[in-house]
Design an enzyme around this catalytic site. Structure first.
Site, PDB file in Angstrom:
ATOM      1  CB  CYS A  45      -0.830   0.256   1.330  1.00 47.74           C
ATOM      2  SG  CYS A  45      -0.382  -0.191   2.861  1.00 47.74           S
TER       3      CYS A  45
ATOM      4  CB  CYS B  14      -2.207  -2.492   8.377  1.00 48.93           C
ATOM      5  SG  CYS B  14      -3.113  -2.647   6.850  1.00 48.93           S
TER       6      CYS B  14
END
Ligand code: FES
Length: 142
Positions: free
Chosen positions: A33, A102
């Site tokens: 990301c 994440c």
């Protein structure tokens, strides 16, 4: 979708900012990301006496960064290296599957900071820390 702990660490992240005089700094980016986490540590006699972070990323990245700093504070280098992204997400009562990537930032940033510490002290980090997970060559194997 998010646990109460994730929401709480996102709303009130612990140990945010930059420690003056940090002697171990690690910065990693999430290939998926583009988010970035930077971790600052003060290591004295093998103990992480202080730690902070700056994360440019999503809420899950902020919450995992916050929890990771809480988990490594006061730990030995060896103990900190054993903190996996799973340990961080478990401590947060889990993350939704699509946000699990994440949490990898926090684990990698801890390793990168400890790698930096050994390099600054003219020691080879590889036998202790192992791969710093930052190289593009082998990232896909982790
Ligand atoms: Fe980038 Fe979460 S979406 S770290």
């Amino acid at each position: 979708m998010y646990s109460e702990k994730v929401m709480e660490h996102f709303a009130n992240p612990r140990n945010v900012g930059e420690i003056e005089g940090a002697n171990a700094i690690g910065e990693v980016g999430n290939a998926k990301c583009g988010d970035i986490m930077k971790i600052f540590m003060k290591i004295e006699n093998d103990i992480i006496t202080d730690v902070s972070f700056k994360t440019f990323g999503c809420g899950a990245a902020v919450a995992t960064s916050s929890m990771a700093t809480e988990l490594v504070k006061g730990k030995t280098i060896k103990e900190a290296l054993n903190i996996t992204n799973k340990a961080v997400t478990d401590a947060l009562d889990g993350l939704p599957g699509e946000k699990l990537h994440c949490s990898v930032l926090a684990e990698q940033a801890i390793r990168a900071a400890i790698t930096d510490y050994y390099k600054k002290n003219a020691m080879d980090p590889l036998p202790i820390v192992g791969c710093d997970l930052n190289c593009s060559d082998c990232a896909s194997e982790h």
